[in-house]
Write a protein that holds these residues in place. Sequence first.
Motif, mmCIF file in Angstrom:
data_model
loop_
_atom_site.group_PDB
_atom_site.id
_atom_site.type_symbol
_atom_site.label_atom_id
_atom_site.label_comp_id
_atom_site.label_asym_id
_atom_site.label_seq_id
_atom_site.Cartn_x
_atom_site.Cartn_y
_atom_site.Cartn_z
ATOM 1 N N LYS A 145 0.887 -1.015 -0.124
ATOM 2 C CA LYS A 145 0.061 -0.682 -0.160
ATOM 3 C C LYS A 145 1.073 1.244 -0.001
ATOM 4 N N CYS A 201 8.503 4.546 -5.519
ATOM 5 C CA CYS A 201 7.892 5.215 -5.353
ATOM 6 C C CYS A 201 8.422 6.357 -5.634
ATOM 7 N N GLN A 221 -0.075 4.759 -7.720
ATOM 8 C CA GLN A 221 0.421 3.394 -7.482
ATOM 9 C C GLN A 221 0.425 2.156 -8.749
#
Length: 160
Positions: free
Chosen positions: A111, A134, A117
């Motif tokens: 998550k 990320c 995402q």
Amino acid sequence: MSRHDWILLAGMMMAAALAFTLLHWWGTASQTEGLVLHVAAPAQTAAAGTENEVLEGLDGIRLEETTAAALDGMSMTRLEAAGEARYWQIQGAQGTLVLHFEPGRGIEILKAHCPDQVCVRTGFIQKAGQSIVCVPNEVIVSLQTPYKNTEKEDVDAILQ
């Protein structure tokens, strides 16, 4: 070729296929053997109100709150030997991320609080050189061999 030669050739091919299958399933070394986990993240706190969004759906999972520095350098061999799934919560630039280790599968970002995402959709990594990035959270998770090159003059590539 005679019929006897064809039968011999087919037998040899079946034996080779069986040997390959056995080595693949019960090989001597795991893919994660000797690998070291590297995690880099900014030393910032999460943005207000983002933690609850990210942690929804993780009921019943024991999250270990930690820092990227604490995970950096962790041996994948030790994690595999423990034989249990692990979940870590770390802070990125925009909020909380949940890292998940699964024995036999590797590590993934489960998550994250980011708009696209991509890091979550990357899935599990388990081989040397693979990484998950990320960008909005400024977090990099990678697997590398523990051996460092001591020669500073070693050239990897030259581009012109």
